[in-house]
Design a protein around this motif. Structure first.
Motif, PDB file in Angstrom:
ATOM      1  N   UNK A   1      -2.449 -19.292  -7.628  1.00 52.41           N
ATOM      2  CA  UNK A   1      -2.130 -18.106  -6.835  1.00 52.41           C
ATOM      3  C   UNK A   1      -2.107 -16.796  -7.623  1.00 52.41           C
ATOM      4  N   UNK A   2      -2.160 -16.858  -8.933  1.00 53.66           N
ATOM      5  CA  UNK A   2      -1.957 -15.658  -9.754  1.00 53.66           C
ATOM      6  C   UNK A   2      -3.223 -14.800  -9.777  1.00 53.66           C
TER       7      UNK A   2
ATOM      8  N   UNK B   1       0.175  -9.351   0.781  1.00 51.65           N
ATOM      9  CA  UNK B   1       1.417  -9.260   1.569  1.00 51.65           C
ATOM     10  C   UNK B   1       2.571  -8.750   0.715  1.00 51.65           C
ATOM     11  N   UNK B   2       3.600  -8.245   1.367  1.00 52.46           N
ATOM     12  CA  UNK B   2       4.713  -7.594   0.673  1.00 52.46           C
ATOM     13  C   UNK B   2       5.396  -8.516  -0.332  1.00 52.46           C
ATOM     14  N   UNK B   3       5.457  -9.803  -0.034  1.00 54.92           N
ATOM     15  CA  UNK B   3       6.134 -10.705  -0.966  1.00 54.92           C
ATOM     16  C   UNK B   3       5.290 -11.033  -2.194  1.00 54.92           C
ATOM     17  N   UNK B   4       4.048 -10.511  -2.252  1.00 59.92           N
ATOM     18  CA  UNK B   4       3.199 -10.662  -3.435  1.00 59.92           C
ATOM     19  C   UNK B   4       2.754  -9.289  -3.965  1.00 59.92           C
TER      20      UNK B   4
ATOM     21  N   UNK C   1       2.481  -2.413  -8.806  1.00 57.05           N
ATOM     22  CA  UNK C   1       3.151  -2.601  -7.531  1.00 57.05           C
ATOM     23  C   UNK C   1       2.294  -2.047  -6.391  1.00 57.05           C
ATOM     24  N   UNK C   2       2.052  -2.886  -5.382  1.00 52.82           N
ATOM     25  CA  UNK C   2       1.312  -2.494  -4.179  1.00 52.82           C
ATOM     26  C   UNK C   2      -0.090  -1.956  -4.500  1.00 52.82           C
ATOM     27  N   UNK C   3      -0.633  -2.346  -5.642  1.00 52.42           N
ATOM     28  CA  UNK C   3      -1.997  -1.966  -5.983  1.00 52.42           C
ATOM     29  C   UNK C   3      -2.180  -0.516  -6.375  1.00 52.42           C
TER      30      UNK C   3
END
Length: 336
Positions: free
Chosen positions: A143-144, A201-204, A221-223
């Motif tokens: 998932x990373x 998604x917000x949790x990632x 954070x958030x790209x």
């Protein structure tokens, strides 16, 4: 002020010059005043500053770089204004070496180098995403996403730091016609977005990615990435094309003239020693005469001087042929 009229700066001048061009490292970058209000940035949590270079890492050319007064003044103007420095001049005038000199003297770590070609795009400088690698690993449930995303030199330079990094955009005049315009918004806003991360998604939303200099992974954070200290951007050009006015007005412009005899001898002294410089005046004079007729670079002169003074003793005819080959004009085509 001309090179021949160079004076010892007074105390007020000395305080003003963060970059002095003398090859002696210091930490006065921390004495820069706050940037102009229109050049202040508010990036996210700070990432770790890069350790300063030692002598071995910096390289002899960077440590012994001979900066003239105009170079010192324009570098400092770019530092204070937080603007890119556009450096033009013929090959061999030290345009790229200037970036390494700044990084070494101000203790800002290795230069982040971005060589430009006709195929270079803005995204090449910002980041690289290995979508195929991630797709291949998806079956193994890895998932990373940060393992597949590496920031480029420009993207790494814009990370939020307390102290700026030095970014070398080398030979921008070789680029596609659109690249200077594409850089405008990034240089003006000091930020960029990575769509592959912004869509998560917000949790990632927090992702650790790799950087151009191979250091520790940094968290994004958030790209979104925005600098705090605007990087010291040195853009070089050999003058092969003109840049758009909108791009030029956002840069501090500097043209480096080919070094005169005095500066050439100081370069030889710094790199090869005073005895070699004293024995090289005849070759320096011949080089200057040739430079009036054709295009030759300082690197070629240094190679020729080293070969003549290194203790090698080839036959005289061979030595003359080697000297002629090493000082072959850069604009000469064919076998000659």
């Amino acid at each position: 002020m001309t090179e021949t009229a160079r004076e010892t700066p007074g105390e007020s001048e000395r305080d003003w010059r963060i970059y002095r061009g003398n090859g002696r490292p210091h930490t006065d970058i921390d004495q820069l005043p706050a940037p102009p209000r229109w050049r202040q940035f508010d990036g996210g949590p700070l990432v770790a500053d890069t350790p300063p270079l030692d002598g071995a890492e910096a390289g002899e050319r960077a440590r012994s770089y001979q900066a003239g007064d105009e170079v010192i003044e324009m570098v400092n103007a770019a530092l204070y204004l937080r603007r890119p420095l556009l450096v033009t001049g013929k090959p061999g005038t030290g345009k790229s070496t200037l970036a390494h000199s700044i990084a070494y003297e101000l203790g800002l770590g290795p230069v982040l180098a971005w060589p430009v070609t006709s195929r270079t795009t803005l995204s090449d400088g910002l980041y690289r995403y290995d979508a195929i690698g991630r797709l291949q690993d998806s079956a193994a449930d890895v998932p990373d996403i940060g393992r597949y995303l590496s920031l480029g030199a420009l993207g790494t330079a814009l990370l939020p730091r307390h102290r700026p990094r030095v970014l070398l955009v080398d030979e921008l005049d070789k680029s596609d016609i659109d690249l200077p315009n594409d850089l405008l918004n990034v240089f003006e806003e000091g930020r960029y977005e990575i769509p592959e991360l912004a869509r998560l998604p917000a949790d990632h939303a927090e992702v650790d990615v790799m950087t151009a200099d191979g250091g520790d992974r940094v968290r994004i954070s958030h790209g979104r990435v925005r600098c705090r200290a605007f990087p010291i951007v040195v853009i070089t050009s050999n003058g092969e094309r003109e840049f758009p006015p909108a791009f030029l007005r956002r840069c501090v412009q500097l043209t480096i003239a080919p070094p005169d005899k005095d500066k050439l001898l100081r370069i030889v002294t710094a790199l090869l020693g005073p005895e070699v410089a004293a024995d090289s005046e005849e070759l320096v004079n011949a080089f200057l005469e040739q430079r009036y007729r054709s295009e030759v670079a300082t690197d070629q002169l240094l190679n020729a001087i080293y070969l003549v003074t290194s203790g090698i003793r080839p036959p005289e005819a061979t030595r003359e042929r080697l000297r002629a080959a090493l000082l072959r004009p850069l604009d000469q085509t064919g076998s000659g």
